[in-house]
Scaffold this motif. Sequence first.
Motif, PDB file in Angstrom:
ATOM      1  N   ILE A  38      -8.197   3.045  -2.133  1.00 23.41           N
ATOM      2  CA  ILE A  38      -8.165   1.924  -1.191  1.00 23.41           C
ATOM      3  C   ILE A  38      -9.255   2.144  -0.144  1.00 23.41           C
ATOM      4  O   ILE A  38      -9.508   3.284   0.275  1.00 23.41           O
ATOM      5  CB  ILE A  38      -6.765   1.802  -0.549  1.00 23.41           C
ATOM      6  N   ARG A  60       0.833  -1.201   0.000  1.00 22.65           N
ATOM      7  CA  ARG A  60       0.000   0.000   0.000  1.00 22.65           C
ATOM      8  C   ARG A  60       0.866   1.249   0.000  1.00 22.65           C
ATOM      9  O   ARG A  60       1.999   1.254   0.473  1.00 22.65           O
ATOM     10  CB  ARG A  60      -0.924   0.013   1.223  1.00 22.65           C
ATOM     11  N   GLN A  79       1.036   4.484   1.738  1.00 24.19           N
ATOM     12  CA  GLN A  79       0.593   5.296   2.871  1.00 24.19           C
ATOM     13  C   GLN A  79       1.350   6.616   2.805  1.00 24.19           C
ATOM     14  O   GLN A  79       2.589   6.638   2.861  1.00 24.19           O
ATOM     15  CB  GLN A  79       0.864   4.556   4.181  1.00 24.19           C
ATOM     16  N   ASN A 100      -3.786   2.113  -2.961  1.00 21.29           N
ATOM     17  CA  ASN A 100      -3.233   0.812  -3.301  1.00 21.29           C
ATOM     18  C   ASN A 100      -1.866   0.982  -3.952  1.00 21.29           C
ATOM     19  O   ASN A 100      -1.443   2.102  -4.263  1.00 21.29           O
ATOM     20  CB  ASN A 100      -4.171   0.067  -4.259  1.00 21.29           C
ATOM     21  N   LYS A 101      -1.211  -0.144  -4.217  1.00 27.44           N
ATOM     22  CA  LYS A 101       0.125  -0.122  -4.822  1.00 27.44           C
ATOM     23  C   LYS A 101       0.162   0.687  -6.113  1.00 27.44           C
ATOM     24  O   LYS A 101       1.106   1.454  -6.352  1.00 27.44           O
ATOM     25  CB  LYS A 101       0.584  -1.559  -5.083  1.00 27.44           C
TER      26      LYS A 101
END
Length: 399
Positions: A170, A111, A113, A164-165
Amino acid sequence: MKQLEQYQNQMKTELQNILQFWLKHAPDEHHGGFVGAMNHENIPDYSAPKGVVLLARILWTFSAAHQAIPNEQYLNMTQRAFDYLIKFAFDAEFGGVYWKLLPDGQASDSRKQIYAHAFVVYGLSEFYAATNNELALEKAIELFHVLEAKSYDTQYGGYIEAFNKNWSAIHDVRLSGKDKNEKKTMNTHLHIIEAYANLYKVWPDKVLKSKIIHLLQLFVDYFIDSTSFHLNLFFTENWELRPDVISYGHDIETAWLLLDCAIIIGDIEWVGAMEELAVKIANAAAEGLDSDGGFWYEKRMADQFLIREKHWWPQAEAIVGFFNAWQISQQKHFLKKALHSWQFIQNHIIDKKYGEWVWGVDANDRIMQLENKIGFWKCPYHNARACLEMYQRLSMLTF
């Protein structure tokens, strides 16, 4: 004042003690980089994931310390942290940095962040200041552009908490299980402005400055409650407040950090505004002080329930925040609060048996032994920074 001269010497000594602990215990000789976790009795867990925030905070701490107190060991520690971050933390496919890594350095939680991105910018810019490593500055600027392209909310302003990546939306954006699942948080915005200001010191870009001013304005408009002067912590995307807790540590940390950011960009009007707010926020935060000088953790707003724990990091921020308020206002009660906070730290938070600082104590001053000494959140950032900040501030006074 002899008391302040003694205070200065104690701050330098404690800073060096903290740094020596991390030099001895943090390096991971099994997998490289640094251990992901170490318990209260200094037993490492080599199977624990490695938080990117921990790595970035180690990088910042030793880079800042080396500039104040030049030391080859500190410099070697910064290089170890930098090399590991560059090798493992960056996502070559989608850009940005990961949230945490497996013990061998591979991505564990991919993720994105934004909180972690802020701390990597913070650490890289400080490493550049300490070493003139051009790759560090290049990567810090790269992350600034990533945050502006991916996280900045062009409709409502501010920054979205997590993705998300591949930078898609998300559902769960929380930093931890205790947080509200909201798209905009005071905590992340505080560390974005802190990181941006640190980057501005080495890269005084006009767009970057405008973003710092935007963040200062967000604190005035939304995060600082105009009645209580506590910090509002959680908001929806369009700035609807979601009341939660009063975080005394975040109150007092914000009080001095925002002023520091205004000083860095050299905006006289913002410096004046932040000085005024720093004193008001410090007064509000003082509600969280116990009679022994310790700082309670949080109070729930819904039922006014006080969480009767005294964690290490609010204690660290208290000595800087109250001292800063004294420097601005010359109101002696703020200096007394800063000195009393340091006394509490000496009596209850510094671990005289195992070294460093304990996670915290409960209402009966019993050590919270189940919490880590090194971990995802337990880093040499709040306490080392507080000691360094105080040492430097006291060094500028005439005794």
